[in-house]
Structure formats: C-alpha cells, structure tokens
Design a protein around this motif. Structure first.
Motif, PDB file in Angstrom:
ATOM      1  N   VAL A 154       5.553  -0.471  -8.642  1.00  0.00           N
ATOM      2  CA  VAL A 154       4.516   0.374  -9.249  1.00  0.00           C
ATOM      3  C   VAL A 154       3.430   0.686  -8.225  1.00  0.00           C
ATOM      4  CG1 VAL A 154       4.866  -0.310 -11.659  1.00  0.00           C
ATOM      5  CG2 VAL A 154       3.340  -1.674 -10.205  1.00  0.00           C
ATOM      6  N   GLU A 155       2.682   1.751  -8.458  1.00  0.00           N
ATOM      7  CA  GLU A 155       1.670   2.234  -7.501  1.00  0.00           C
ATOM      8  C   GLU A 155       0.339   2.535  -8.183  1.00  0.00           C
ATOM      9  OE1 GLU A 155       3.321   5.849  -6.029  1.00  0.00           O
ATOM     10  OE2 GLU A 155       4.961   4.872  -4.974  1.00  0.00           O
ATOM     11  N   PRO A 156      -0.322   1.536  -8.729  1.00  0.00           N
ATOM     12  CA  PRO A 156      -1.606   1.823  -9.390  1.00  0.00           C
ATOM     13  C   PRO A 156      -2.701   2.166  -8.386  1.00  0.00           C
ATOM     14  CG  PRO A 156      -1.242  -0.538  -9.280  1.00  0.00           C
ATOM     15  CD  PRO A 156       0.007   0.105  -8.738  1.00  0.00           C
ATOM     16  N   GLY A 157      -3.529   3.115  -8.754  1.00  0.00           N
ATOM     17  CA  GLY A 157      -4.726   3.414  -7.976  1.00  0.00           C
ATOM     18  C   GLY A 157      -5.926   3.165  -8.867  1.00  0.00           C
ATOM     19  N   ARG A 158      -6.166   4.160  -9.721  1.00  0.00           N
ATOM     20  CA  ARG A 158      -7.335   4.135 -10.604  1.00  0.00           C
ATOM     21  C   ARG A 158      -7.452   2.855 -11.431  1.00  0.00           C
ATOM     22  NH1 ARG A 158     -11.007   6.830 -13.216  1.00  0.00           N
ATOM     23  NH2 ARG A 158     -11.059   6.947 -15.476  1.00  0.00           N
ATOM     24  N   TYR A 159      -6.341   2.443 -12.049  1.00  0.00           N
ATOM     25  CA  TYR A 159      -6.419   1.288 -12.945  1.00  0.00           C
ATOM     26  C   TYR A 159      -6.899   0.038 -12.204  1.00  0.00           C
ATOM     27  CZ  TYR A 159      -5.420  -1.729 -16.849  1.00  0.00           C
ATOM     28  OH  TYR A 159      -5.567  -2.617 -17.891  1.00  0.00           O
ATOM     29  N   VAL A 161      13.694   8.705  -3.518  1.00  0.00           N
ATOM     30  CA  VAL A 161      13.615  10.139  -3.779  1.00  0.00           C
ATOM     31  C   VAL A 161      12.691  10.363  -4.978  1.00  0.00           C
ATOM     32  CG1 VAL A 161      14.903  12.196  -4.437  1.00  0.00           C
ATOM     33  CG2 VAL A 161      15.908  10.529  -2.849  1.00  0.00           C
ATOM     34  N   ARG A 162      11.640  11.150  -4.754  1.00  0.00           N
ATOM     35  CA  ARG A 162      10.694  11.429  -5.835  1.00  0.00           C
ATOM     36  C   ARG A 162      11.244  12.509  -6.757  1.00  0.00           C
ATOM     37  NH1 ARG A 162       4.181  12.248  -5.495  1.00  0.00           N
ATOM     38  NH2 ARG A 162       3.843  12.669  -7.707  1.00  0.00           N
ATOM     39  N   VAL A 163      11.310  12.179  -8.035  1.00  0.00           N
ATOM     40  CA  VAL A 163      11.847  13.112  -9.022  1.00  0.00           C
ATOM     41  C   VAL A 163      10.703  13.669  -9.857  1.00  0.00           C
ATOM     42  CG1 VAL A 163      13.371  13.340 -11.011  1.00  0.00           C
ATOM     43  CG2 VAL A 163      14.011  11.838  -9.120  1.00  0.00           C
ATOM     44  N   SER A 194      -2.363  11.425 -13.164  1.00  0.00           N
ATOM     45  CA  SER A 194      -3.410  10.410 -13.124  1.00  0.00           C
ATOM     46  C   SER A 194      -4.239  10.439 -14.404  1.00  0.00           C
ATOM     47  CB  SER A 194      -4.311  10.681 -11.913  1.00  0.00           C
ATOM     48  OG  SER A 194      -4.955   9.507 -11.512  1.00  0.00           O
ATOM     49  N   ALA A 195      -4.877   9.305 -14.690  1.00  0.00           N
ATOM     50  CA  ALA A 195      -5.758   9.173 -15.865  1.00  0.00           C
ATOM     51  C   ALA A 195      -5.018   9.500 -17.163  1.00  0.00           C
ATOM     52  CB  ALA A 195      -7.007  10.043 -15.701  1.00  0.00           C
ATOM     53  N   ILE A 196      -3.777   9.031 -17.269  1.00  0.00           N
ATOM     54  CA  ILE A 196      -2.953   9.305 -18.451  1.00  0.00           C
ATOM     55  C   ILE A 196      -3.070   8.113 -19.407  1.00  0.00           C
ATOM     56  CG2 ILE A 196      -0.614   9.761 -19.292  1.00  0.00           C
ATOM     57  CD1 ILE A 196      -0.060  10.718 -16.335  1.00  0.00           C
ATOM     58  N   PHE A 204       0.822  -1.216   0.000  1.00  0.00           N
ATOM     59  CA  PHE A 204       0.000   0.000   0.000  1.00  0.00           C
ATOM     60  C   PHE A 204       0.851   1.258   0.000  1.00  0.00           C
ATOM     61  CE2 PHE A 204      -2.386  -3.393   1.959  1.00  0.00           C
ATOM     62  CZ  PHE A 204      -3.469  -3.437   1.104  1.00  0.00           C
ATOM     63  N   GLU A 205       0.429   2.213  -0.820  1.00  0.00           N
ATOM     64  CA  GLU A 205       1.032   3.537  -0.797  1.00  0.00           C
ATOM     65  C   GLU A 205       0.099   4.437  -0.012  1.00  0.00           C
ATOM     66  OE1 GLU A 205       1.984   7.530  -3.057  1.00  0.00           O
ATOM     67  OE2 GLU A 205       0.118   6.419  -3.170  1.00  0.00           O
ATOM     68  N   CYS A 206       0.620   5.039   1.057  1.00  0.00           N
ATOM     69  CA  CYS A 206      -0.209   5.845   1.969  1.00  0.00           C
ATOM     70  C   CYS A 206       0.264   7.294   1.918  1.00  0.00           C
ATOM     71  CB  CYS A 206      -0.054   5.349   3.399  1.00  0.00           C
ATOM     72  SG  CYS A 206      -0.372   3.585   3.575  1.00  0.00           S
ATOM     73  N   GLY A 233       5.546   4.633 -10.038  1.00  0.00           N
ATOM     74  CA  GLY A 233       4.259   5.262  -9.733  1.00  0.00           C
ATOM     75  C   GLY A 233       3.097   4.557 -10.397  1.00  0.00           C
ATOM     76  N   GLY A 234       1.993   5.313 -10.546  1.00  0.00           N
ATOM     77  CA  GLY A 234       0.795   4.777 -11.213  1.00  0.00           C
ATOM     78  C   GLY A 234       0.396   5.765 -12.285  1.00  0.00           C
ATOM     79  N   GLY A 235      -0.903   6.077 -12.350  1.00  0.00           N
ATOM     80  CA  GLY A 235      -1.356   7.097 -13.285  1.00  0.00           C
ATOM     81  C   GLY A 235      -1.897   6.563 -14.591  1.00  0.00           C
TER      82      GLY A 235
END
Ligand SMILES: Cc1ncc(COP(=O)(O)O)c(C=O)c1O
Length: 382
Positions: A241-246, A128-130, A181-183, A66-68, A212-214
């Motif tokens: 990877v960090e999917p949410g929407r998908y 580190v987020r780029v 997101s939603a890309i 989980f990504e929180c 990430g996700g998106g």
C-alpha cells in the motif's frame, strides 16, 4: 491531536508565523492505525504528501518504504539511506535519470504506459499500473482512476504489458492501482479492486498487488484493507500500500496570525498564511478545520483570506470566530499532507518554518526561508 492551545501559542511565539507544526505522537498513531488495519501489507509512504527529511527518517526507522514520483523525491530517498525493496519509482513521465538512479538503488518501477517496457534498465522489477476507469467520489483533480485521467494502462492492455515485461527479461512483479486522493467512500476502492479481479487468469503468476493510497481521513480503513487483501489473495500476491495523506495529514497544523479584519460585501479576517503556504483550499476546494486559539465575546462568521494579491486566496469560508483582532492565533488542522509540500515562493514569499513536537520538545525540521534563499539561484546564474 495531543498538542494543546498552550503548546501552539508557545511554538508561534518562539518560531513566528506562519508556521507548520507537527506532532510526532500523531504521526506514529497514524502509522499504527495503518498497520493494525493492513497487517502484513508492506507500507510505502507516498512522500509527495510531505517530503520533510526528518519525517522520512522517522518513517524509515520504523520500516516504512517510499513511493517516489520525481527525480528530487528519489534523491531524497537516496539521501536518507533508503534502498532496494524500500523504494518504488512511479510517475507518468519518468526521466532517464530516474530510471538510472532507480536501478542503481535497486528500486521497483511502476509502469504507467506500454512503451515504458523498452525504457527500463535491464533486469528491472516492475509493477503495471492499471486504470480501472471508474467514477471516483472525489474532486476531479484528485481522481486518478477515471477513464479520462492520464494514469496507468487500460485493463485490456495490462496482460500484454506484463507479457512484454517478461519477454524483455524483466520481473513482472504484479499490478498497481491508485484511484485518487481524499476518498472516503470505501465502495470506490471495492469497485477498483473488483475491476482488477477481472484480470484473473490473464496475468500469469504475480508476486505483488499494490493497492495504492488515497484513503480519506475517516475512511473505513479496515473495510478497505479487507477488500485489498482479498484481491491480492485472488492473485496469490503479497499486498503493498502507498498511503500519503492518511499517514501525515493529522500530524500537521498550520499556525497563522490575524493581520486585521474588514467588512465589505463579506466579512474578511486577513491572516498571514494563504495560498502560498496552503494551496489545497484554492486548488481542490479542500476544507480544513479552523480553530481560533483565543476567547472573546462577539462571535461572527468570517471568510479567512490570505495575504496574496489573488482573489482566490481564501483558506476557508464562513468560519465562526470570536471577534478576531490583529495578533490572534488560528490553527488550520489536517495540514500535514500536501501543505508544506505544495507551498510555493510565489510573490517571493519565504516558505514557513516547520517544527516537530516530541516528548515536550520542539525541533526545527525546516528553517524559515529568507528572500535571499529564494533569489540565490538567480544571483548565481547572473
Ligand atoms: C501512485 C500514488 N500512490 C499514492 C498516493 C498517495 O495518495 P494519498 O495521499 O491520497 O494517500 C498518490 C497521490 O497522489 C499517488 O499518486
């Protein structure tokens, strides 16, 4: 979706509307598609998309992490028994409580700015987020990898932050990128991963690349996965990877009933759900598929308006409906992500019940709120 019109009518009849219904088969299918595309990558569900405990437990049982991004989300992860390598703590402005609980749970932190290095608990693991500073083909509010968005550090800063992490005794685990997101256009992801590879040779050894996700529904998942794996490989890193929407969007449907119609400058069908139940159309101009669950002669074009006293409270424009009448039932599709999660108590509107369908059975996974639920905290304060 495997749920039929009969299923949806039965659920609306039994639990009332507005109602969020979820299809377990659809959720499992989305996870299977992600795993088929991304193979060995570790999957962290971005629970902001839908934090319902039943869905979290189901994903946890299937090995998903989980990504929180808030204290409450971290508390949810803890509540369902997720720990250690199954939790990522992210967010641009983490609180001391998030660092402390994250450390206690053995989570991995995602650093969003340089001065977070000094805030991390001792001996933390961090990415580190780029911010790749690109033009992203999505709504501006959904673009997180644009130069003007608040997320991440610049490409130039990233090697310095990794070095600072190591110097402070932390594990500089790798890099993270999430561009929005939603890309749907895979070229956006290719461009972002391309920017990251510019850092090759400047980062020191990395264990992880978090891509990430998106991914929008209908995006070329296999193409994105190929690029993400290739980018991770250039660093000799494992892919996360960090999917949410998908993962959850297509599993969810919002059921709403027609209250009435009116013809003024436009044709309005008024329904019992609106911006307080599904904010995305108003917030992002998002378009959700609308399916009328009745048959009648007299098809026309209608705007679907919610019950809130706000002119922006429209769920959809120019929808084709067969002569709507009070009591007719509509299914708003692709509502499993950022639907219930963004619902609100504005106007003291009680949030809808949520029900899950599995093996022919409905289970209430969130009961419908009552007005008392909403004002309870105020009464307690008084
Ligand atoms: C860092 C991060 N990862 C993953 C996600 C999930 O995005 P999506 O639901 O579009 O897959 C988000 C969403 O905002 C995010 O901010």
């Amino acid at each position: 979706m495997s749920l039929t019109s009969e299923h949806l009518h039965a659920a609306a009849q039994q639990y009332g509307t507005p109602l969020y219904v979820y299809d377990a088969t659809e959720l499992d299918a989305a996870l299977a598609r992600i795993r088929a595309a991304f193979g060995t990558a570790r999957v962290y569900y971005a629970m902001k998309a839908n934090p319902n405990l039943t869905l979290l437990r189901r994903l946890h049982a299937q090995g998903v992490g989980f990504e929180c991004v808030s204290p409450g989300e971290l508390a949810r992860a803890q509540h369902i028994g997720a720990a250690g390598e199954r939790i990522i703590v992210n967010g641009p402005a983490k609180t001391p409580g998030e660092y402390a609980l994250g450390a206690r749970l053995g989570a991995t932190f995602i650093l969003d700015r340089e001065d977070e290095v000094a805030l991390l608990p001792p001996s933390s693991r961090a990415l580190v987020r780029v911010n790749p500073a690109l033009n992203i083909s999505t709504h501006d509010h959904l673009a997180t990898g644009a130069a003007h968005s608040k997320f991440g550090v610049t490409l130039e800063q990233a090697p310095r932050v990794l070095a600072a992490l190591r110097a402070a005794g932390h594990t500089a685990l790798g890099l993270h990128v999430h561009i929005g997101s939603a890309i749907r256009d895979a070229r956006d992801f290719t461009a972002a991963f391309g920017r990251l590879t510019e850092l090759r040779g400047q980062t020191g050894p990395l264990g992880v690349l978090d891509a990430g996700g998106g991914w929008g529904l209908g995006a070329d998942l296999h193409g994105i996965a190929r690029e993400a794996h290739a980018t991770a490989a250039t660093f000799g890193a494992q892919l996360w990877v960090e999917p949410g929407r998908y993962l959850v969007a297509q599993a969810g449907t919002l059921l709403t009933r027609v209250i009435g119609t009116k013809r003024t400058g436009r044709n309005f069908t008024l329904v019992d759900a609106g911006m307080t139940e599904l904010l995305r159309p108003m917030l992002y101009g998002a378009q959700h598929p609308v399916t009328p669950l009745w048959h009648r002669e007299g098809t026309g074009t209608w705007d679907l308006a919610g019950p809130a006293c706000e002119s922006g409270d429209l769920l959809a424009r120019d929808v084709t409906l067969p002569a709507p009448q009070a009591g007719d039932l509509l299914a708003i599709g692709e509502a499993g992500a950022y639907g219930a999660a963004m619902s609100s108590n504005y106007l003291t509107r009680a949030r809808p019940a949520e029900v899950l369908h599995e093996n022919g059975t409905w289970t209430v996974i969130r009961r419908r709120e009552t007005p008392q639920d909403i004002w309870q905290a105020e009464d307690a304060a008084g």
